[in-house]
Design a protein around this motif. Structure first.
Motif, short mmCIF file in Angstrom:
data_model
loop_
_atom_site.label_atom_id
_atom_site.label_comp_id
_atom_site.label_asym_id
_atom_site.label_seq_id
_atom_site.Cartn_x
_atom_site.Cartn_y
_atom_site.Cartn_z
N THR A 93 41.88 74.96 50.81
CA THR A 93 41.71 73.47 50.02
C THR A 93 42.80 72.76 50.28
OG1 THR A 93 41.65 72.79 47.54
CG2 THR A 93 43.04 74.56 48.30
N THR A 94 42.82 71.36 49.96
CA THR A 94 43.66 70.41 50.16
C THR A 94 44.20 69.81 48.65
OG1 THR A 94 42.17 68.48 50.41
CG2 THR A 94 43.00 69.64 52.35
N LEU A 95 43.55 70.36 47.70
CA LEU A 95 43.95 70.16 46.41
C LEU A 95 45.32 70.72 45.97
CD1 LEU A 95 43.35 68.82 43.56
CD2 LEU A 95 42.23 70.92 42.96
N PHE A 96 45.73 71.75 46.28
CA PHE A 96 46.86 72.42 46.28
C PHE A 96 47.29 73.41 47.39
CE2 PHE A 96 43.69 74.76 43.73
CZ PHE A 96 43.54 75.92 44.57
N ASN A 97 48.29 73.96 47.26
CA ASN A 97 49.05 74.72 48.70
C ASN A 97 48.36 76.15 48.30
OD1 ASN A 97 50.39 76.57 50.16
ND2 ASN A 97 52.31 75.35 49.86
N PRO A 98 47.20 76.43 49.41
CA PRO A 98 46.85 77.74 49.12
C PRO A 98 47.67 79.22 49.27
CG PRO A 98 46.07 76.67 51.04
CD PRO A 98 46.93 75.60 50.40
N LYS A 99 48.87 78.89 49.90
CA LYS A 99 49.56 79.92 50.13
C LYS A 99 50.26 80.46 48.85
CE LYS A 99 50.20 79.62 54.99
NZ LYS A 99 51.13 79.44 56.30
N VAL A 100 50.85 79.48 48.31
CA VAL A 100 51.49 79.35 47.01
C VAL A 100 50.46 79.97 45.83
CG1 VAL A 100 52.66 78.39 45.20
CG2 VAL A 100 53.06 77.74 47.38
N PHE A 101 49.37 79.35 45.80
CA PHE A 101 48.12 79.79 44.70
C PHE A 101 48.00 81.31 45.08
CE2 PHE A 101 43.48 80.60 44.70
CZ PHE A 101 43.46 80.36 43.21
N ALA A 102 47.77 81.62 46.17
CA ALA A 102 47.56 83.10 46.61
C ALA A 102 48.69 84.16 46.18
CB ALA A 102 47.32 83.32 47.97
N LEU A 103 49.80 83.38 46.38
CA LEU A 103 51.15 84.07 46.00
C LEU A 103 51.19 84.52 44.54
CD1 LEU A 103 53.96 85.56 46.68
CD2 LEU A 103 54.91 83.27 46.33
N ALA A 104 50.98 83.39 43.81
CA ALA A 104 51.15 83.25 42.22
C ALA A 104 50.03 84.10 41.74
CB ALA A 104 50.73 81.97 41.86
N LEU A 105 48.76 84.31 42.15
CA LEU A 105 47.51 85.22 41.95
C LEU A 105 48.11 86.47 41.99
CD1 LEU A 105 44.22 83.83 43.30
CD2 LEU A 105 44.71 84.13 41.13
N ALA A 106 48.74 86.85 43.31
CA ALA A 106 49.26 88.43 43.50
C ALA A 106 50.37 88.67 42.58
CB ALA A 106 49.60 88.62 45.00
N VAL A 107 51.17 88.02 42.61
CA VAL A 107 52.36 88.31 41.75
C VAL A 107 52.08 88.32 40.10
CG1 VAL A 107 54.62 87.43 40.94
CG2 VAL A 107 54.02 87.57 43.49
N THR A 108 51.31 87.36 39.93
CA THR A 108 51.34 87.36 38.25
C THR A 108 50.09 88.25 37.83
OG1 THR A 108 49.67 85.49 38.57
CG2 THR A 108 51.81 84.95 37.97
N THR A 109 49.11 88.83 38.91
CA THR A 109 48.57 89.88 38.42
C THR A 109 49.22 91.38 38.38
OG1 THR A 109 46.59 89.07 39.70
CG2 THR A 109 46.59 91.47 39.57
#
Length: 153
Positions: A93-109
C-alpha cells in the motif's frame, strides 16, 4: 458483559493502546506521517480483532462451556491468521508505511496477549460455584442440635 470481563478487556486494551501510541510517535519521527498512520491503523486493527475475539469467547463460555477451551484455541489461531492476511493484503500500500504497520501489528498483538494473560492471572475467579448459604432460621435450628451423640457436656 460482567464486570470481570470488562476489567480484563480494559487491562488488555489500555496497555496495547499505550504501546501503539509509543510506536506511532517513534515511527512518526523516524518515517513521517505515513509511518505514524501505519502504526495507528495497526494498533486499531489489533484492538478490534482481539477485543471482538474476547467477546466471542466470553459468549461461548456462557452458552457452551464444554466448547470453551477448543473455541479459545481456534479463536486465537483464527485471529493470528487474520492478522497475517491483513499484513499480506496491505504490504504494497501507499496509504501508509507497510513496514511500520506490520511492526505495530506484531508488537501490539504480543502486548495484548501478555496483558490478557496477566489480567487472567490477577483475576480472582471462582473455580467452583459456591453453594448458597442456608437461611438464618434453618441455620439456628441446626446449631441447637448437638453434632455428635454423647458429646453433650
Amino acid at each position: 458483559m460482567p464486570s470481570q470481563d470488562t476489567r480484563t478487556l480494559l487491562q488488555s486494551a489500555v496497555p496495547t493502546a499505550a504501546v501503539g501510541a509509543i510506536i506511532a510517535v517513534v515511527s512518526g519521527v523516524v518515517s513521517g506521517g505515513k509511518g505514524a498512520l501505519g502504526a495507528v491503523i495497526g494498533t486499531v486493527v489489533v484492538i478490534a480483532f482481539m477485543g471482538l475475539g474476547m467477546l466471542v469467547l466470553q459468549r461461548t463460555a456462557k452458552s457452551l462451556p464444554q466448547l470453551f477451551q477448543a473455541m479459545g484455541m481456534m479463536l486465537y489461531v483464527a485471529q493470528l491468521l487474520l492478522l497475517l492476511i491483513f499484513m499480506a493484503l496491505f504490504k504494497d500500500t501507499t496509504l501508509f508505511n507497510p513496514k511500520v504497520f506490520a511492526l505495530a501489528l506484531a508488537v501490539t498483538t504480543v502486548v495484548w496477549m501478555a496483558a490478557q494473560a496477566r489480567a487472567h492471572m490477577k483475576a480472582k475467579i471462582l473455580y467452583v460455584e459456591p453453594e448458597p448459604e442456608p437461611s438464618s432460621a434453618s441455620s439456628s435450628q441446626k446449631s441447637a442440635k448437638p453434632e455428635k451423640p454423647g458429646s453433650e457436656t
